[in-house]
Design a protein around this motif. Structure first.
Motif, PDB file in Angstrom:
ATOM      1  N   ALA A   1       0.982  -1.191   0.041  1.00  0.00           N
ATOM      2  CA  ALA A   1       0.033  -0.182   0.077  1.00  0.00           C
ATOM      3  C   ALA A   1       0.885   1.280  -0.018  1.00  0.00           C
ATOM      4  O   ALA A   1       2.062   1.295   0.488  1.00  0.00           O
ATOM      5  N   PRO A   2       0.290   2.299  -0.503  1.00  0.00           N
ATOM      6  CA  PRO A   2       1.258   3.689  -0.555  1.00  0.00           C
ATOM      7  C   PRO A   2       1.351   4.004   0.772  1.00  0.00           C
ATOM      8  O   PRO A   2       0.496   3.959   1.680  1.00  0.00           O
ATOM      9  N   LEU A   3       2.469   4.975   1.078  1.00  0.00           N
ATOM     10  CA  LEU A   3       2.661   5.555   2.467  1.00  0.00           C
ATOM     11  C   LEU A   3       1.825   6.673   2.459  1.00  0.00           C
ATOM     12  O   LEU A   3       1.645   7.431   1.529  1.00  0.00           O
ATOM     13  N   LEU A   4       0.784   6.755   3.410  1.00  0.00           N
ATOM     14  CA  LEU A   4      -0.241   8.030   3.485  1.00  0.00           C
ATOM     15  C   LEU A   4       0.363   8.957   4.516  1.00  0.00           C
ATOM     16  O   LEU A   4       0.948   8.708   5.487  1.00  0.00           O
ATOM     17  N   ALA A   5       0.037  10.181   4.088  1.00  0.00           N
ATOM     18  CA  ALA A   5       0.105  11.346   5.158  1.00  0.00           C
ATOM     19  C   ALA A   5      -1.093  12.099   5.365  1.00  0.00           C
ATOM     20  O   ALA A   5      -1.608  12.261   4.511  1.00  0.00           O
ATOM     21  N   HIS A   6      -1.250  12.328   6.633  1.00  0.00           N
ATOM     22  CA  HIS A   6      -2.403  12.930   6.907  1.00  0.00           C
ATOM     23  C   HIS A   6      -2.131  14.512   7.390  1.00  0.00           C
ATOM     24  O   HIS A   6      -1.593  14.642   8.405  1.00  0.00           O
ATOM     25  N   ILE A   7      -2.467  15.755   6.531  1.00  0.00           N
ATOM     26  CA  ILE A   7      -2.268  16.904   6.615  1.00  0.00           C
ATOM     27  C   ILE A   7      -3.400  17.497   7.443  1.00  0.00           C
ATOM     28  O   ILE A   7      -4.396  17.677   6.769  1.00  0.00           O
ATOM     29  N   MET A   8      -3.177  18.505   8.402  1.00  0.00           N
ATOM     30  CA  MET A   8      -4.183  19.126   9.039  1.00  0.00           C
ATOM     31  C   MET A   8      -3.694  20.600   8.802  1.00  0.00           C
ATOM     32  O   MET A   8      -2.762  20.818   9.497  1.00  0.00           O
ATOM     33  N   THR A   9      -4.718  21.614   8.624  1.00  0.00           N
ATOM     34  CA  THR A   9      -4.323  22.752   8.634  1.00  0.00           C
ATOM     35  C   THR A   9      -5.560  23.649   8.962  1.00  0.00           C
ATOM     36  O   THR A   9      -6.436  23.627   8.743  1.00  0.00           O
ATOM     37  N   VAL A  10      -4.959  24.658   9.688  1.00  0.00           N
ATOM     38  CA  VAL A  10      -6.000  25.853  10.170  1.00  0.00           C
ATOM     39  C   VAL A  10      -5.600  27.148   9.487  1.00  0.00           C
ATOM     40  O   VAL A  10      -4.344  27.486   9.454  1.00  0.00           O
ATOM     41  N   VAL A  11      -6.447  27.986   9.028  1.00  0.00           N
ATOM     42  CA  VAL A  11      -6.298  29.098   8.401  1.00  0.00           C
ATOM     43  C   VAL A  11      -7.325  30.062   9.269  1.00  0.00           C
ATOM     44  O   VAL A  11      -8.346  30.074   9.434  1.00  0.00           O
ATOM     45  N   ASP A  12      -6.729  31.193   9.836  1.00  0.00           N
ATOM     46  CA  ASP A  12      -7.581  32.052  10.826  1.00  0.00           C
ATOM     47  C   ASP A  12      -8.028  33.086   9.882  1.00  0.00           C
ATOM     48  O   ASP A  12      -7.942  34.041   9.563  1.00  0.00           O
ATOM     49  N   ALA A  13      -9.115  32.632   9.090  1.00  0.00           N
ATOM     50  CA  ALA A  13      -9.864  33.120   8.208  1.00  0.00           C
ATOM     51  C   ALA A  13     -11.346  32.602   7.745  1.00  0.00           C
ATOM     52  O   ALA A  13     -11.182  31.065   7.897  1.00  0.00           O
TER      53      ALA A  13
END
Length: 448
Positions: free
Chosen positions: A262-274
């Motif tokens: 299986a491919p290696l997965l990354a979980h990106i979490m991002t907050v934008v104060d807008a």
């Protein structure tokens, strides 16, 4: 205190604790009591303390501390119990649990000054501030207790825009090792106030914090799942995108272990104060472009909703194996070493959280937190220290410090990485003055 037959409960008591001397007005939980299972462990670490004391006032904190000092066992201080390092529990010792000190009070609406007890959780703080249109950056999970985070740093979802949690601390009240209850700020006990912001667990039990909070409305919370097979390349691109982003963007990523076929997965979490959709999309596009995008979710939510976390038991088992580091940049060399770590399978959970931005606006010597130059905080969770440590240690030339709340390595080198000179010298001078007997020594201790 017993809820089981007396002889059975006494058989579970630790022989070095004088249970009959516990002040009668203190709430005390010992092995065999009905509530013991709820207070023995932390989020990641299994514990079996001989006694847990739960004071409800500063005076009771002082009484609990006086009793604990008279016992020849380890002493742990706990606020919420979520701390990754697991140091707020022990085996056979005493834990002073300040979770009952959880009041949240607005002191001055004009200056946005609030008073928060160490036992409050950050989800509760966010909910209390929301009606005023305020927020306080405070880590990335609302179930964490205030006390441990607010004395160590506080790398949260608004860190690049508003700095660390400790950068918003304006005063604190604490019980010292000798039982004295004092208030510290920039004008009163100023040097101790300096040390409290970054190494506070070494000097006393904080009973209240006073923060100046920020005006924060709705924020965007984005989650991207990406193919991180080109791990080193992905990390370089993500790191560059974060550093180039406006300060209203704070991002983190999580990578699990490799899975066969299986491919290696990354979980990106991002907050934008807008809350403006066009602004949000323009901020997120460079981050979403760092690797092949497999799934995405973007929501506009109140900050309090982002921090909302249900109360749950802390039932850790065994000893946590976590390593921590701060890094100024995700250089090609560091990215390659992280890719090697991930491929090895020795870290089942690897995280990078962005810092930088407003953190670097504060002078290096303004607080005891020594990682002002770092744009990133890295942490690795492993199953076996003997296998994780050698790989992590080989990466040390790329690091610029340690975030103490995520570090479980007890080797002496970690102390100098967390608090390089002259910071360590100042901290040790404070230790000699306020805790010469080294009462507070079981949470990243600074004494020689």
């Amino acid at each position: 205190m017993d809820t089981v037959p007396g002889s059975q409960a006494r058989a579970r008591r630790h022989r070095d604790i004088d249970y009959d001397a516990v002040p009668g007005h203190l709430t005390a939980i010992e092995p065999g009591d009905a509530g013991y299972a709820r207070v023995r462990s932390t989020y990641l670490r299994g514990g079996s303390p001989g006694l847990v004391l739960r004071p409800g006032t500063p005076a009771e904190v002082a009484d609990a501390l006086a009793f604990a000092r008279a016992q020849p066992v380890k002493l742990g201080i706990r606020s919420g119990g979520h701390g990754i390092s697991g140091r707020s529990t022990n085996h056979g010792g005493i834990v002073i649990d300040v979770s009952r000190l959880d009041a949240i009070e607005v002191l001055d609406e004009r200056t946005r000054r609030v008073r928060v007890g160490p036992g409050a959780r950050w989800s509760e703080v966010a909910a209390a501030l929301a009606p005023y249109g305020w927020a306080l950056t405070s880590g990335d999970y609302g179930g964490v207790g205030v006390g441990g985070l607010a004395t160590a740093g506080g790398i949260g979802w608004l860190v690049r825009e508003h700095g660390l949690t400790i950068d918003h601390l304006r005063a604190a009240e604490l019980v010292l090792a000798d039982g004295t209850h004092i208030r510290v700020d920039d004008g009163e006990h100023a040097e101790l106030f300096w040390g409290l912001r970054g190494a506070g667990a070494n000097f006393g039990v904080v009973t209240a914090f006073e923060f100046e909070v920020d005006e924060v409305g709705e924020v965007a919370f984005a989650q991207f799942v990406v193919d991180a097979t080109d791990t080193a390349g992905f990390l370089r691109r993500w790191g560059a995108a974060v550093e180039e982003a406006p300060r209203d963007v704070t991002s983190s990523l999580i990578i699990g272990g490799p899975r066969p076929g299986a491919p290696l997965l990354a979980h990106i979490m991002t907050v934008v104060d807008a809350a403006d959709p066009d602004t949000v999309i323009s901020r997120l596009q460079p981050i979403a472009a760092t690797a092949p995008l497999l799934d995405q979710s973007i929501q506009i939510v109140p900050y309090a909703a982002l921090m909302n976390a249900p109360h749950g038991p802390h039932n850790g088992h065994g000893e946590p194996v976590t390593r921590s580091a701060l890094a100024d940049h995700l250089t090609p060399e560091l990215a390659a070493d992280v890719a090697h770590l991930i491929a090895s399978g020795e870290s089942y959970f690897f995280q990078i959280r962005s810092a930088g931005g407003a953190v670097g606006d504060v002078a290096q010597d303004a607080t005891a937190y020594a990682g002002r130059s770092a744009n990133f905080s890295l942490s690795a969770f492993g199953a076996a220290r003997t296998r994780l440590d050698p790989i992590w240690d080989d990466m040390r030339p790329h690091f610029s410090g340690i975030y103490v709340n995520f570090e479980t390595d007890q080797r002496s080198e970690r102390l100098h990485e967390a608090y390089p000179e002259p910071t360590l010298g100042r901290l040790r001078a404070l230790k000699d003055r306020y805790d010469p007997d080294n009462v507070f020594r079981d949470n990243f201790p600074i004494a020689p």
